[in-house]
Design a protein around this motif. Structure first.
Motif, PDB file in Angstrom:
ATOM      1  N   GLY A  80       6.813   0.807  -9.286  1.00 49.95           N
ATOM      2  CA  GLY A  80       8.175   1.330  -9.223  1.00 49.95           C
ATOM      3  C   GLY A  80       8.293   2.480  -8.238  1.00 49.95           C
ATOM      4  O   GLY A  80       9.234   2.548  -7.443  1.00 49.95           O
ATOM      5  N   TYR A  81       7.314   3.375  -8.284  1.00 53.52           N
ATOM      6  CA  TYR A  81       7.259   4.487  -7.333  1.00 53.52           C
ATOM      7  C   TYR A  81       7.152   3.967  -5.906  1.00 53.52           C
ATOM      8  O   TYR A  81       7.897   4.390  -5.017  1.00 53.52           O
ATOM      9  N   LEU A  82       6.240   3.030  -5.672  1.00 52.79           N
ATOM     10  CA  LEU A  82       5.989   2.505  -4.332  1.00 52.79           C
ATOM     11  C   LEU A  82       7.228   1.810  -3.763  1.00 52.79           C
ATOM     12  O   LEU A  82       7.631   2.074  -2.627  1.00 52.79           O
ATOM     13  N   LYS A  83       7.849   0.954  -4.558  1.00 57.68           N
ATOM     14  CA  LYS A  83       9.028   0.236  -4.083  1.00 57.68           C
ATOM     15  C   LYS A  83      10.223   1.179  -3.908  1.00 57.68           C
ATOM     16  O   LYS A  83      10.947   1.087  -2.907  1.00 57.68           O
ATOM     17  N   GLY A  84      10.433   2.078  -4.843  1.00 55.37           N
ATOM     18  CA  GLY A  84      11.572   2.989  -4.771  1.00 55.37           C
ATOM     19  C   GLY A  84      11.489   3.957  -3.606  1.00 55.37           C
ATOM     20  O   GLY A  84      12.426   4.098  -2.813  1.00 55.37           O
ATOM     21  N   LYS A  85      10.353   4.640  -3.493  1.00 50.77           N
ATOM     22  CA  LYS A  85      10.191   5.626  -2.414  1.00 50.77           C
ATOM     23  C   LYS A  85      10.137   4.954  -1.050  1.00 50.77           C
ATOM     24  O   LYS A  85      10.684   5.470  -0.078  1.00 50.77           O
ATOM     25  N   SER A  86       9.475   3.793  -0.966  1.00 50.41           N
ATOM     26  CA  SER A  86       9.402   3.126   0.336  1.00 50.41           C
ATOM     27  C   SER A  86      10.788   2.660   0.774  1.00 50.41           C
ATOM     28  O   SER A  86      11.125   2.746   1.956  1.00 50.41           O
ATOM     29  N   ALA A  87      11.612   2.178  -0.151  1.00 47.47           N
ATOM     30  CA  ALA A  87      12.974   1.757   0.203  1.00 47.47           C
ATOM     31  C   ALA A  87      13.757   2.939   0.765  1.00 47.47           C
ATOM     32  O   ALA A  87      14.434   2.818   1.799  1.00 47.47           O
ATOM     33  N   MET A  88      13.661   4.093   0.109  1.00 50.26           N
ATOM     34  CA  MET A  88      14.370   5.280   0.598  1.00 50.26           C
ATOM     35  C   MET A  88      13.890   5.654   2.001  1.00 50.26           C
ATOM     36  O   MET A  88      14.699   5.974   2.883  1.00 50.26           O
ATOM     37  N   MET A  89      12.582   5.591   2.223  1.00 48.91           N
ATOM     38  CA  MET A  89      12.029   5.967   3.522  1.00 48.91           C
ATOM     39  C   MET A  89      12.382   4.938   4.602  1.00 48.91           C
ATOM     40  O   MET A  89      12.635   5.313   5.753  1.00 48.91           O
ATOM     41  N   PHE A  91      15.139   3.049   4.690  1.00 55.73           N
ATOM     42  CA  PHE A  91      16.546   3.256   5.027  1.00 55.73           C
ATOM     43  C   PHE A  91      16.756   4.549   5.817  1.00 55.73           C
ATOM     44  O   PHE A  91      17.660   4.641   6.635  1.00 55.73           O
ATOM     45  N   GLU A  92      15.917   5.530   5.567  1.00 58.26           N
ATOM     46  CA  GLU A  92      15.996   6.777   6.313  1.00 58.26           C
ATOM     47  C   GLU A  92      15.636   6.549   7.778  1.00 58.26           C
ATOM     48  O   GLU A  92      16.276   7.089   8.679  1.00 58.26           O
ATOM     49  N   ARG A  93      14.610   5.740   8.012  1.00 52.72           N
ATOM     50  CA  ARG A  93      14.149   5.474   9.378  1.00 52.72           C
ATOM     51  C   ARG A  93      14.988   4.412  10.085  1.00 52.72           C
ATOM     52  O   ARG A  93      15.057   4.404  11.307  1.00 52.72           O
ATOM     53  N   HIS A  94      15.547   3.481   9.331  1.00 53.38           N
ATOM     54  CA  HIS A  94      16.299   2.353   9.901  1.00 53.38           C
ATOM     55  C   HIS A  94      17.676   2.294   9.234  1.00 53.38           C
ATOM     56  O   HIS A  94      17.917   1.449   8.373  1.00 53.38           O
ATOM     57  N   THR A  95      18.563   3.167   9.654  1.00 52.16           N
ATOM     58  CA  THR A  95      19.874   3.271   9.011  1.00 52.16           C
ATOM     59  C   THR A  95      20.711   2.002   9.158  1.00 52.16           C
ATOM     60  O   THR A  95      21.574   1.740   8.333  1.00 52.16           O
ATOM     61  N   ASN A  96      20.461   1.204  10.184  1.00 52.30           N
ATOM     62  CA  ASN A  96      21.221  -0.035  10.370  1.00 52.30           C
ATOM     63  C   ASN A  96      20.977  -1.051   9.251  1.00 52.30           C
ATOM     64  O   ASN A  96      21.801  -1.936   9.030  1.00 52.30           O
ATOM     65  N   LEU A  97      19.883  -0.907   8.507  1.00 49.85           N
ATOM     66  CA  LEU A  97      19.584  -1.858   7.430  1.00 49.85           C
ATOM     67  C   LEU A  97      20.523  -1.706   6.233  1.00 49.85           C
ATOM     68  O   LEU A  97      20.673  -2.631   5.453  1.00 49.85           O
ATOM     69  N   LYS A  98      21.139  -0.542   6.081  1.00 48.17           N
ATOM     70  CA  LYS A  98      22.001  -0.338   4.912  1.00 48.17           C
ATOM     71  C   LYS A  98      23.183  -1.302   4.915  1.00 48.17           C
ATOM     72  O   LYS A  98      23.730  -1.618   3.867  1.00 48.17           O
ATOM     73  N   TYR A  99      23.580  -1.800   6.083  1.00 54.53           N
ATOM     74  CA  TYR A  99      24.680  -2.765   6.141  1.00 54.53           C
ATOM     75  C   TYR A  99      24.240  -4.132   5.628  1.00 54.53           C
ATOM     76  O   TYR A  99      25.022  -4.872   5.055  1.00 54.53           O
TER      77      TYR A  99
END
Length: 153
Positions: A80-89, A91-99
């Protein structure tokens, strides 16, 4: 003791788990720069938690890692930690993915996990050596203890 065992205060352990998880809707997004970033993010997150990555593979539509997790940490909490934190990171690095992914849900719900055992001869050797270790420790402490369940007759 185990040759490749890790140690905690009073524990020798070998806890290896292959874990597989996928991007949401199993999109084939783990390519090129994103692949490199996800690999580095996963390595960093594991390093920060003291988790050893034994083997890993980044496929276009899933991540497969073999990790060694200490017994004091649950596989589900770490995943849960790995998936949650990696998703945040990510999206932080690749803002275009949020769409594409919306509300910071990069990974699909759930994951696959299994256990990796050790062979029987290793367990037998550990058991044999444990008896020797107990005898050595007993010989260092020669203090005799009285049986608390027998009365003083």
């Amino acid at each position: 003791m185990f040759l490749m065992a890790n140690s905690l205060a009073h524990t020798k352990w070998i806890c290896k788990y292959p874990i597989v998880f996928t991007p949401k809707y199993r999109r084939k997004v783990i390519y090129n720069q994103l692949r490199k970033d996800i690999r580095e993010i996963i390595k960093d997150l594991c390093k920060w938690k003291g988790i050893e990555i034994i083997e890993g593979n980044m496929m276009p539509d899933h991540v497969h890692i073999l990790i060694s997790i200490p017994p004091k940490m649950s596989v589900s909490s770490f995943t849960g930690y790995l998936k949650g934190k990696s998703a945040m990171m990510i999206f932080e690095r690749h803002t275009n993915l949020k769409y594409k992914f919306g509300n910071r849900n990069f990974w699909a719900t759930g994951y696959y996990v299994s256990t990796v055992g050790i062979n029987t001869s290793t367990v037998q050797k550990y058991i044999r050596e444990q008896e020797k270790q107990d005898q050595i420790e007993d010989s260092l402490s020669r203090k005799e203890y009285s049986d608390p369940f027998k009365g003083s007759r």
